[in-house]
Design a protein around this motif. Sequence first.
Motif, PDB file in Angstrom:
ATOM      1  N   LEU A 108      18.747  58.769  56.151  1.00 21.99           N
ATOM      2  CA  LEU A 108      17.664  57.780  56.092  1.00 21.99           C
ATOM      3  C   LEU A 108      16.561  58.278  55.156  1.00 21.99           C
ATOM      4  N   VAL A 109      16.105  57.423  54.277  1.00 17.21           N
ATOM      5  CA  VAL A 109      14.956  57.759  53.421  1.00 17.21           C
ATOM      6  C   VAL A 109      13.700  57.216  54.108  1.00 17.21           C
ATOM      7  N   LEU A 110      12.779  58.144  54.439  1.00 22.06           N
ATOM      8  CA  LEU A 110      11.606  57.837  55.272  1.00 22.06           C
ATOM      9  C   LEU A 110      10.337  58.356  54.588  1.00 22.06           C
ATOM     10  N   PRO A 111       9.158  57.904  55.032  1.00 26.07           N
ATOM     11  CA  PRO A 111       7.929  58.470  54.468  1.00 26.07           C
ATOM     12  C   PRO A 111       7.850  59.963  54.795  1.00 26.07           C
ATOM     13  N   LYS A 112       7.479  60.759  53.798  1.00 28.38           N
ATOM     14  CA  LYS A 112       7.509  62.215  53.934  1.00 28.38           C
ATOM     15  C   LYS A 112       6.280  62.741  54.681  1.00 28.38           C
ATOM     16  N   HIS A 113       6.492  63.744  55.509  1.00 30.13           N
ATOM     17  CA  HIS A 113       5.367  64.463  56.122  1.00 30.13           C
ATOM     18  C   HIS A 113       4.822  65.453  55.078  1.00 30.13           C
ATOM     19  N   PRO A 114       3.469  65.604  55.016  1.00 34.97           N
ATOM     20  CA  PRO A 114       2.903  66.512  53.991  1.00 34.97           C
ATOM     21  C   PRO A 114       3.407  67.952  54.113  1.00 34.97           C
ATOM     22  N   ARG A 115       3.924  68.288  55.300  1.00 34.53           N
ATOM     23  CA  ARG A 115       4.436  69.652  55.515  1.00 34.53           C
ATOM     24  C   ARG A 115       5.653  69.960  54.624  1.00 34.53           C
ATOM     25  N   VAL A 116       6.387  68.934  54.229  1.00 39.17           N
ATOM     26  CA  VAL A 116       7.600  69.164  53.422  1.00 39.17           C
ATOM     27  C   VAL A 116       7.173  69.408  51.969  1.00 39.17           C
ATOM     28  N   PRO A 117       7.546  70.552  51.399  1.00 37.25           N
ATOM     29  CA  PRO A 117       7.085  70.837  50.033  1.00 37.25           C
ATOM     30  C   PRO A 117       7.660  69.848  49.017  1.00 37.25           C
TER      31      PRO A 117
END
Length: 359
Positions: free
Chosen positions: A70-79
């Motif tokens: 699934l392509v989802l909105p990214k959490h800022p924690r993911v570089p």
Amino acid sequence: MFPTETVYGLGANALNAKAVRGIFRAKGRPTDNPLIVHLRDAGDLPRVARDIPALGLRLAEAFWPGPLTLVLPKHPRVPKVTTAGLDTVAVRVPSLPWARRLIEAAGVPIAAPSANLSGRPSLTTPGHLVRELKGKVDILLLGGKSRIGVESTVVDVVSSPPVLLRAGGLSVERLQSLVPDLRVLPLEASGAPDRETPPRSPGLKYRHYAPRARVTLFVGSPQRTRQALENRRRMLTREGCKVGLLVTRESGLRGPAVRVLGSRKAPDRFAFGLFHALRELDALGADEILVEGIPATGVGLAVMDRLRRAAGDRVVDLRVGPVVSGRGRAVAQVSQKARAIPPKGVRTPETHRPRKRPR
Ligand code: AMP
Ligand code: MG
């Protein structure tokens, strides 16, 4: 490097930019092609994604663990390096117990593309894997043959309507039972690089899954395909080329450089053997691999997607117009190229164009 039910993956801590850069380096993967982040279970989703659309949660519930990304909105924690600078992140929970145990033991989400060197067929069997990656990665975890044999299905649930970005191990028919408005691009269009607009799934713009040999894909009824395969095999053999064949039982073709991947009616079997067979025919020294296309239903859609990308523009469509003894237009076009093929070992710019593969 570890097994999953789709294909083998090359993994590293998805939250550690340095570790992720190591994946791109080991594979020679272009840095604008983002990675899939693997989770132990859906409960870990908030670690890598946020504002998850309700449809994303429904699909996760229905199809995880399994071959759906699934392509989802990214959490800022993911570089940024993990998602190639996109503000979305691709996520999946594999079903193979080994893979999930590995993620659990690591205690972090694992970014993992297919383990093959970039542009080459994915790896689905331990033998090929050791040959390709020994010495290039820290750990090889071997776990037998990949049960599905093609990569996961990728769906963008941020867009409205949701879009199928890559056909894969979960069939579109099953997805559509929950996502009736899923946007599915025609196979012919899905791989075509479009210079005007950047592709939504960056991986789609690259030539992929290609063995060293040229691949020519034939699409049509079993009878027409058989005739066209035999004609081309005869012509190439006369010209001193070594020919490999990848066919179904219905073709009736047999021989040492022929790999039969079950029936046209069982695309799962074709998917299971596809990448292994392409690599085997390469290892036999084939100059050209002739492939019988199968119906694009069920996992057959993913199989045909991979074959079209491996073949590039070398697709012979036998479904239109009469084809008699290789004189159909499409066959004639490929035949013209074939006439220029010199005996084995002789290279000319025309017949041995360097492939446009991602490095
Ligand atoms: P692979 O890792 O070789 O199985 O390829 C992963 C596929 O997922 C590639 O086609 C990527 O372009 C695609 N992908 C990964 N992340 C994203 C994303 N955030 N948005 C769209 N496509 C993605
Ligand atoms: Mg890949």
